[in-house]
Design a protein around this motif. Structure first.
Motif, PDB file in Angstrom:
ATOM      1  N   PHE A   1      40.062  35.335  36.195  1.00 34.26           N
ATOM      2  CA  PHE A   1      39.069  35.893  35.291  1.00 34.26           C
ATOM      3  C   PHE A   1      39.052  35.146  33.960  1.00 34.26           C
ATOM      4  CE2 PHE A   1      38.551  39.133  31.835  1.00 34.26           C
ATOM      5  CZ  PHE A   1      37.168  39.166  31.876  1.00 34.26           C
TER       6      PHE A   1
ATOM      7  N   LYS B   1      31.676  33.548  39.661  1.00 35.83           N
ATOM      8  CA  LYS B   1      32.115  32.516  38.719  1.00 35.83           C
ATOM      9  C   LYS B   1      30.932  31.931  37.952  1.00 35.83           C
ATOM     10  CE  LYS B   1      36.126  31.061  41.463  1.00 35.83           C
ATOM     11  NZ  LYS B   1      36.720  29.941  42.229  1.00 35.83           N
TER      12      LYS B   1
ATOM     13  N   LYS C   1      29.875  34.254  35.299  1.00 34.07           N
ATOM     14  CA  LYS C   1      30.801  34.231  34.168  1.00 34.07           C
ATOM     15  C   LYS C   1      30.557  33.018  33.293  1.00 34.07           C
ATOM     16  CE  LYS C   1      34.996  33.096  35.004  1.00 34.07           C
ATOM     17  NZ  LYS C   1      36.401  33.073  35.467  1.00 34.07           N
TER      18      LYS C   1
ATOM     19  N   TYR D   1      33.621  36.223  29.616  1.00 31.52           N
ATOM     20  CA  TYR D   1      33.742  37.657  29.346  1.00 31.52           C
ATOM     21  C   TYR D   1      35.184  37.953  28.949  1.00 31.52           C
ATOM     22  CZ  TYR D   1      29.146  38.855  31.245  1.00 31.52           C
ATOM     23  OH  TYR D   1      27.807  38.976  31.456  1.00 31.52           O
TER      24      TYR D   1
ATOM     25  N   HIS E   1      36.998  42.878  31.107  1.00 35.88           N
ATOM     26  CA  HIS E   1      36.845  42.806  32.557  1.00 35.88           C
ATOM     27  C   HIS E   1      35.881  43.868  33.064  1.00 35.88           C
ATOM     28  CE1 HIS E   1      37.891  43.051  36.848  1.00 35.88           C
ATOM     29  NE2 HIS E   1      38.241  41.796  36.715  1.00 35.88           N
TER      30      HIS E   1
ATOM     31  N   TYR F   1      32.422  42.427  32.756  1.00 36.14           N
ATOM     32  CA  TYR F   1      32.269  41.373  33.761  1.00 36.14           C
ATOM     33  C   TYR F   1      32.044  41.973  35.150  1.00 36.14           C
ATOM     34  CZ  TYR F   1      33.860  37.686  36.946  1.00 36.14           C
ATOM     35  OH  TYR F   1      33.966  36.794  37.978  1.00 36.14           O
TER      36      TYR F   1
ATOM     37  N   THR G   1      28.398  41.718  37.340  1.00 35.58           N
ATOM     38  CA  THR G   1      28.418  41.086  38.653  1.00 35.58           C
ATOM     39  C   THR G   1      27.900  42.028  39.731  1.00 35.58           C
ATOM     40  OG1 THR G   1      30.337  39.778  37.950  1.00 35.58           O
ATOM     41  CG2 THR G   1      29.864  39.857  40.299  1.00 35.58           C
TER      42      THR G   1
END
Length: 417
Positions: free
Chosen positions: A156, A383, A386, A392, A395, A398, A402
């Motif tokens: 991440f 990915k 991101k 990000y 989390h 993120y 997604t």
């Protein structure tokens, strides 16, 4: 041109800051939220500025003249209330259609949150608040029927180093575990945490009926993932992805090539060495090579007998993964085992021990041909999202972005079909 549902335009003026349009609700009566009694008595008409979709230009400012209605029911404790509509709920500062536009652009396009917020003249927290509201309805995995599950991971954030409690420097690798439905390619959830621990906790939190429905699980060659699946999904069969098996075989060839370069030349490989100059041919499929590439490959294998032996073992591994039934797999396995025992190279024996530990999962792959390809594709999409978002730090944000993005893609694909 404004076309705001349930509202009518009162005046339009040209000011220094731009054009201003004053609107008010069409309905002249409203029901009390407490008692439900209709009333037409107006106590006040406050004016508020709200954000709306651009109409006829970006410099349009929308002013709403709300009505504060007086409840005429003597037994009701509420004395007054603000008239609300579908486009402007209670205490709303942006219209419902603008909120929907923000969610659509964040879900359907790989754009940074700050870019979308700046395009509509709102703040970053305003956009994320709308996404959080919608995301609570999307990420309910327990209601989904999952038959084949895929598990993969990626970092991440960058690797960090921190000072531990004992005074030693600790390496922190922020992993993100991605769970994917292999039948549709949809990301089910993204979990932050250590690899085996995060998978075990996520599977344990699923209901019993959900876990009993899972028949197959595809993973890479991760012993932590396999242990977590066996403990929490005892009825599911684990299939190992053949791409990672071939990657291990190619790594074996690379290790032997480097070792032989130091043993023969007492240095690393150079461009004048055939084994280094054409090293990529050692990892390619033999049937995909051209005539010239085959001649170059023969030049490499003839220059060093050990490279020829290790290349043959790699091809045995490839033939093993091409089998379509158990009997053919057993015969190919016997050939591979005989070839490994005939050599003394530790790299080949190490690879064979690894394959022996994963033999049960290899048999599942041969019977089902189930791979982790859709998990890898979903992982790559996460990915890319991101990278577009310029990274990000949270989390939760993120994960939410997604899930919304990929859920919108699958919904559009379903509607198109």
């Amino acid at each position: 041109m404004l076309n705001l549902t349930d509202y009518r335009v009162i005046t339009v003026t040209q000011e220094l800051a731009g054009r201003q349009v004053l609107v008010e609700p069409i309905e002249t009566e409203a029901a009390c939220p407490s008692c439900g009694v209709l009333t037409t008595r107006i106590q006040a008409r406050p004016v508020h500025q709200v954000k709306d979709l651009p109409a006829g230009g970006d410099d349009l400012q929308v002013l709403v003249r709300k009505r504060r209605m007086a409840c005429q029911e003597p037994a009701c404790e509420r004395r007054s209330f603000v008239q609300t509509t579908e486009q402007l709920p209670f205490r709303a500062r942006i219209t419902t259609r603008l909120s929907q536009r923000l969610v659509d652009e964040m879900s359907c396009e790989l754009r940074a949150v700050s870019r979308v917020a700046a395009a509509h003249g709102v703040s970053w927290p305003t956009v994320m608040a709308r996404l959080t509201t919608v995301g609570e309805l999307v990420g309910n995995v327990d209601r989904m029927f999952i038959r084949r599950l895929g598990i993969d991971e990626h970092r991440f954030r960058k690797v960090r180093y921190a000072l531990g409690r004992t005074g030693k420097v600790v390496r922190i690798e922020p992993w993100s575990i991605v769970f994917t439905d292999l039948d549709t390619g949809k990301i089910l959830d993204i979990v932050d945490g250590r690899r085996g621990t995060a998978v075990k906790k996520w599977l344990k939190n699923r209901p019993r009926y959900w876990r009993q429905r899972v028949q197959y699980v595809a993973i890479d060659m991760s012993a932590e993932f396999r242990k977590a699946v066996r403990e929490n999904l005892p009825k599911a069969k684990v299939s190992v992805d053949h791409f990672h098996v071939i990657a291990r075989a190619n790594l074996m060839i690379t290790q032997v090539r480097r070792r032989r370069s130091h043993e023969v030349h007492e240095r690393r490989g150079r461009a004048t060495d055939p084994a280094y100059k054409y090293r990529k041919l050692l990892t390619c499929n033999l049937e995909n090579l051209s005539i010239k590439q085959v001649e170059r490959l023969k030049l490499i294998l003839e220059s060093d007998p050990e490279l020829g032996v290790i290349y043959g073992i790699k091809e045995h591994v490839r033939q093993l993964l091409k089998t379509a039934d158990i009997h053919e797999f057993q015969s190919r396995w016997a050939v591979l085992e005989k070839s490994v025992k005939a050599t003394k190279m530790t790299e080949a024996k190490t690879l064979f021990r690894t394959l022996t530990a994963w033999r049960r999962e290899l048999l599942v792959f041969v019977r089902t041909r189930l791979t982790n390809a859709r998990s890898e594709a979903a992982n790559l999409t996460a990915k890319n999202l991101k990278r577009i978002g310029r990274g990000y730090r949270n989390h939760g944000h993120y994960r939410l972005r997604t899930l919304l993005c990929l859920s919108s893609r699958h919904l559009n694909l379903f509607n198109h079909c």
